[in-house]
Design an enzyme around this catalytic site. Sequence first.
Site, PDB file in Angstrom:
ATOM      1  N   TYR A 180      57.010  26.821  23.714  1.00  0.00           N
ATOM      2  CA  TYR A 180      56.630  27.868  22.773  1.00  0.00           C
ATOM      3  C   TYR A 180      57.824  28.318  21.939  1.00  0.00           C
ATOM      4  O   TYR A 180      57.665  28.762  20.802  1.00  0.00           O
ATOM      5  CB  TYR A 180      56.016  29.052  23.523  1.00  0.00           C
ATOM      6  CG  TYR A 180      54.746  28.684  24.238  1.00  0.00           C
ATOM      7  CD1 TYR A 180      53.605  28.355  23.523  1.00  0.00           C
ATOM      8  CD2 TYR A 180      54.684  28.624  25.625  1.00  0.00           C
ATOM      9  CE1 TYR A 180      52.426  27.995  24.173  1.00  0.00           C
ATOM     10  CE2 TYR A 180      53.527  28.262  26.280  1.00  0.00           C
ATOM     11  CZ  TYR A 180      52.402  27.945  25.549  1.00  0.00           C
ATOM     12  OH  TYR A 180      51.260  27.570  26.185  1.00  0.00           O
TER      13      TYR A 180
ATOM     14  N   ARG B  22      44.836  29.580  24.431  1.00  0.00           N
ATOM     15  CA  ARG B  22      45.880  29.846  25.434  1.00  0.00           C
ATOM     16  C   ARG B  22      47.259  29.841  24.774  1.00  0.00           C
ATOM     17  O   ARG B  22      48.080  30.712  25.025  1.00  0.00           O
ATOM     18  CB  ARG B  22      45.789  28.796  26.535  1.00  0.00           C
ATOM     19  CG  ARG B  22      46.842  28.908  27.636  1.00  0.00           C
ATOM     20  CD  ARG B  22      46.467  27.934  28.752  1.00  0.00           C
ATOM     21  NE  ARG B  22      47.550  27.730  29.707  1.00  0.00           N
ATOM     22  CZ  ARG B  22      47.817  28.528  30.735  1.00  0.00           C
ATOM     23  NH1 ARG B  22      47.093  29.612  30.912  1.00  0.00           N
ATOM     24  NH2 ARG B  22      48.802  28.261  31.576  1.00  0.00           N
TER      25      ARG B  22
ATOM     26  N   ARG C  75      43.207  29.586  31.294  1.00  0.00           N
ATOM     27  CA  ARG C  75      42.775  28.206  31.113  1.00  0.00           C
ATOM     28  C   ARG C  75      41.251  28.156  31.058  1.00  0.00           C
ATOM     29  O   ARG C  75      40.558  29.038  31.564  1.00  0.00           O
ATOM     30  CB  ARG C  75      43.274  27.325  32.259  1.00  0.00           C
ATOM     31  CG  ARG C  75      44.784  27.243  32.380  1.00  0.00           C
ATOM     32  CD  ARG C  75      45.165  26.341  33.547  1.00  0.00           C
ATOM     33  NE  ARG C  75      46.612  26.219  33.702  1.00  0.00           N
ATOM     34  CZ  ARG C  75      47.364  26.990  34.473  1.00  0.00           C
ATOM     35  NH1 ARG C  75      46.774  27.953  35.181  1.00  0.00           N
ATOM     36  NH2 ARG C  75      48.669  26.804  34.558  1.00  0.00           N
TER      37      ARG C  75
ATOM     38  N   HIS D  13      52.437  29.535  34.876  1.00  0.00           N
ATOM     39  CA  HIS D  13      53.289  28.362  34.973  1.00  0.00           C
ATOM     40  C   HIS D  13      54.186  28.480  36.203  1.00  0.00           C
ATOM     41  O   HIS D  13      54.769  29.535  36.447  1.00  0.00           O
ATOM     42  CB  HIS D  13      54.171  28.216  33.725  1.00  0.00           C
ATOM     43  CG  HIS D  13      53.398  27.802  32.512  1.00  0.00           C
ATOM     44  ND1 HIS D  13      53.896  27.922  31.234  1.00  0.00           N
ATOM     45  CD2 HIS D  13      52.163  27.257  32.381  1.00  0.00           C
ATOM     46  CE1 HIS D  13      53.002  27.479  30.368  1.00  0.00           C
ATOM     47  NE2 HIS D  13      51.943  27.072  31.034  1.00  0.00           N
TER      48      HIS D  13
ATOM     49  N   HIS E 136      42.201  25.407  24.731  1.00  0.00           N
ATOM     50  CA  HIS E 136      43.624  25.463  25.091  1.00  0.00           C
ATOM     51  C   HIS E 136      44.449  26.010  23.930  1.00  0.00           C
ATOM     52  O   HIS E 136      45.527  26.577  24.145  1.00  0.00           O
ATOM     53  CB  HIS E 136      44.132  24.089  25.508  1.00  0.00           C
ATOM     54  CG  HIS E 136      45.215  24.148  26.538  1.00  0.00           C
ATOM     55  ND1 HIS E 136      44.984  24.497  27.852  1.00  0.00           N
ATOM     56  CD2 HIS E 136      46.556  23.925  26.449  1.00  0.00           C
ATOM     57  CE1 HIS E 136      46.123  24.474  28.532  1.00  0.00           C
ATOM     58  NE2 HIS E 136      47.089  24.138  27.703  1.00  0.00           N
TER      59      HIS E 136
ATOM     60  N   LYS F  98      45.933  26.761  38.745  1.00  0.00           N
ATOM     61  CA  LYS F  98      46.401  25.501  39.320  1.00  0.00           C
ATOM     62  C   LYS F  98      47.128  25.756  40.635  1.00  0.00           C
ATOM     63  O   LYS F  98      47.810  26.761  40.797  1.00  0.00           O
ATOM     64  CB  LYS F  98      47.348  24.802  38.343  1.00  0.00           C
ATOM     65  CG  LYS F  98      46.651  24.157  37.155  1.00  0.00           C
ATOM     66  CD  LYS F  98      47.643  23.372  36.314  1.00  0.00           C
ATOM     67  CE  LYS F  98      46.955  22.654  35.166  1.00  0.00           C
ATOM     68  NZ  LYS F  98      47.925  21.875  34.347  1.00  0.00           N
TER      69      LYS F  98
END
Length: 294
Positions: free
Chosen positions: A256, A224, A124, A247, A221, A149
């Site tokens: 995806y 990414r 990120r 994730h 992004h 995150k």
Amino acid sequence: MLITFLAARTGTRIERIDIGDIDAENVTAFLDYLEDERGNSTATRNTRLSGIRAVLAHALPAHLEHAGTITRVLAIPPKRHPKPMLEFLTPAESDALIAAPDRTRWTGRRDHALLVLAIQTGLRISELTSLTYADIRLGVGANVTCTGKGRRTRSTPLTSTTVAVMTGYLAERRARPGEALFCGPRGQHLSPDALEHRLKIHVATAAAECVSIADKHVTMHTLRHTAAMTLLTHGVDISVIALWLGHQHTQSTDAYLHADMAIKQAAIDRTRPPNTDPGTYQPEPDILAWLATL
């Protein structure tokens, strides 16, 4: 923003706005104002609504005389909107972007290394800007470690190509002040806005060699997404890609699968009759003439 809007809408001074003025009609008008006049997206509209509902839900026990008004506001549903398809770069577009920085200059060599690392690892933008020397290891089992995150730490392996680029870059970077892996003029960490600005410059340069990239809205992004799609097209399991990207749930990575038309084409090819060659149907040359005789 809501109070200012209500003051203008009702002709009331701001300090005289009462909780009773925050009714469903006024809140709906405010949400429409955000989209129609301020140009906010549907996602932003829903975020503003969530904030209003959170405040009113907290205020409800202390203002039971307005329970009916507050309940109707809490019942306003978020606006539904279609999710856009993920945008990512093809291998040719990635190569053109990586080659875009002017490597005769220090900033160009820095940006080249940053793009190579970003496209290969899928970090990120916040993770890239916070990297330091201590976060990258180029020996046996080369990898980069970041905190993503939820303050979750993960390590991402580096390919031999990325290791070669980063080795050359670090040899020059260590002569400059600061500990930031990708630094500004005085050795400080680059800001997300600075990265996006540099990327925009390199996308414009890459468009001269690869026209298709000019038709895409490329952000950090997007790089990414490109890393994830590269793994997917090489047969990496979706659960592994979720771990790679940091994730927490694989549902975040399912998008995806929808973005990869090659996977969908392979699936439909397997549904064809055994005696049918895969590919797009091509009619016989004289089929239209034959139909005209019927």
